[in-house]
Design an enzyme around this catalytic site. Sequence first.
Site, PDB file in Angstrom:
ATOM      1  N   SER A 181       0.835  -1.196   0.000  1.00 30.84           N
ATOM      2  CA  SER A 181       0.000   0.000   0.000  1.00 30.84           C
ATOM      3  C   SER A 181       0.882   1.264   0.000  1.00 30.84           C
ATOM      4  CB  SER A 181      -0.953  -0.046   1.199  1.00 30.84           C
ATOM      5  OG  SER A 181      -1.905   0.968   1.112  1.00 30.84           O
ATOM      6  N   ASP A 256      -9.711  -5.860  -3.642  1.00 26.02           N
ATOM      7  CA  ASP A 256      -9.289  -4.674  -2.887  1.00 26.02           C
ATOM      8  C   ASP A 256     -10.406  -3.631  -2.936  1.00 26.02           C
ATOM      9  OD1 ASP A 256      -8.072  -2.321  -1.899  1.00 26.02           O
ATOM     10  OD2 ASP A 256      -6.098  -2.933  -2.638  1.00 26.02           O
ATOM     11  N   HIS A 286      -7.891  -5.310   0.454  1.00 26.06           N
ATOM     12  CA  HIS A 286      -6.750  -4.417   0.690  1.00 26.06           C
ATOM     13  C   HIS A 286      -5.941  -4.850   1.913  1.00 26.06           C
ATOM     14  CE1 HIS A 286      -4.444  -0.805   0.084  1.00 26.06           C
ATOM     15  NE2 HIS A 286      -4.518  -0.547   1.383  1.00 26.06           N
TER      16      HIS A 286
END
Length: 312
Positions: A181, A256, A286
């Site tokens: 991320s 996600d 995610h």
Amino acid sequence: MSESPPPPPAWSISSMANNTMQFLRLPVLASSGLAVVASGLLYFKQNELIYPRNIPVDARTNVPSPRQFGIKDFEDLQIPTPDGQSLHALFLRPPLGRRQRNLTVLMFHGNAGNIGHRVPIAKALQDSLHCNVFMLEYRGYGLSTGTPDEAGLKIDAQTALDYLRQRPETRDTKIVVYGQSLGGAVAINLVATNQEEDEISGLILENTFLSIRKLIPSVFPPARYLARLCHQYWVSEDILPRISNVPILFLSGLKDEIVPPTNMTQLFSVCQSERKIWRTLPNGGHNDSVAEPGYFDHIHSFITEEVMNDEK
Ligand SMILES: *[C@@H]1O[C@H](CO)[C@@H](O)[C@H](O)[C@H]1NC(C)=O
Ligand SMILES: *[C@@H]1O[C@H](CO)[C@@H](O)[C@H](O)[C@H]1NC(C)=O
Ligand SMILES: CC(=O)N[C@H]1CO[C@H](CO)[C@@H](O)[C@@H]1O
């Protein structure tokens, strides 16, 4: 040869994932009465939104130790940056009795929590790859000093690489940078600025975004018109194409819900590296792609085929 790595213990992954809930908090805030105030303050408060280092609430004081996860051979470090901060980091050695790979993985975490919450991931990497793992805690996170911002995190990443490049134990190993991320954006920037002279042997990106500015309208709807005020850019879509001679693994969770997987496909398509590998986690969200079957197999194959391929 292609042993499949044992999955990390489910309880630790789920507590880790819970702690990594980062961006998910934002829509909750947005739908409350705080939204208007919050978007008005976005320009000044965006660091609190983009770097929620107090989630969970004790994340600045309670950094789980590798010992809690059964890792014995590690060092707990404080590393100085050139601009006067002190960064907390963990250096984990692979378990003794296993053939040690000529490899150090440098881990950059997502935007919530601290490195302690990611120790199960580091452990799974070690079990699979028999490598050193270096976990950096950005400024303002966990037991590191300072306040996070883009310029600062870039210094932190460079400090970590420089540290590994002068530490006798790691300076002659291959270094693979791994970012999840926000950590993906940190990783892309570091690799793009250090790709000469084979400084870095590989890059692993998981569920990362094109740029923060593109993320704000959907992740924080009331701020849609304020995205222009965003002063944290992390323009991975512009920086990634500068990387030409480092193999890159893209790990994309197709479920996600925070960063649409099309951000990852777009990054893959602008990537100019001659060796770019695309792997998906069909049920990966995610925050939990790392717990999906195949995740560490993809990393193992990438390391074996693209990074260590000169090893006998
Ligand atoms: C380990 O990797 C580095 C960087 O690629 C290389 O220079 C070194 O010779 C390797 N060492 C061994 C023992 O293979
Ligand atoms: C990337 O993600 C952002 C934020 O979630 C979204 O608004 C944007 O449309 C995505 N772009 C692509 C090409 O997927
Ligand atoms: C373990 C965990 O916290 N999983 C969460 C990941 O995010 C989704 C929302 O998309 C939650 O439903 C899960 O509980």
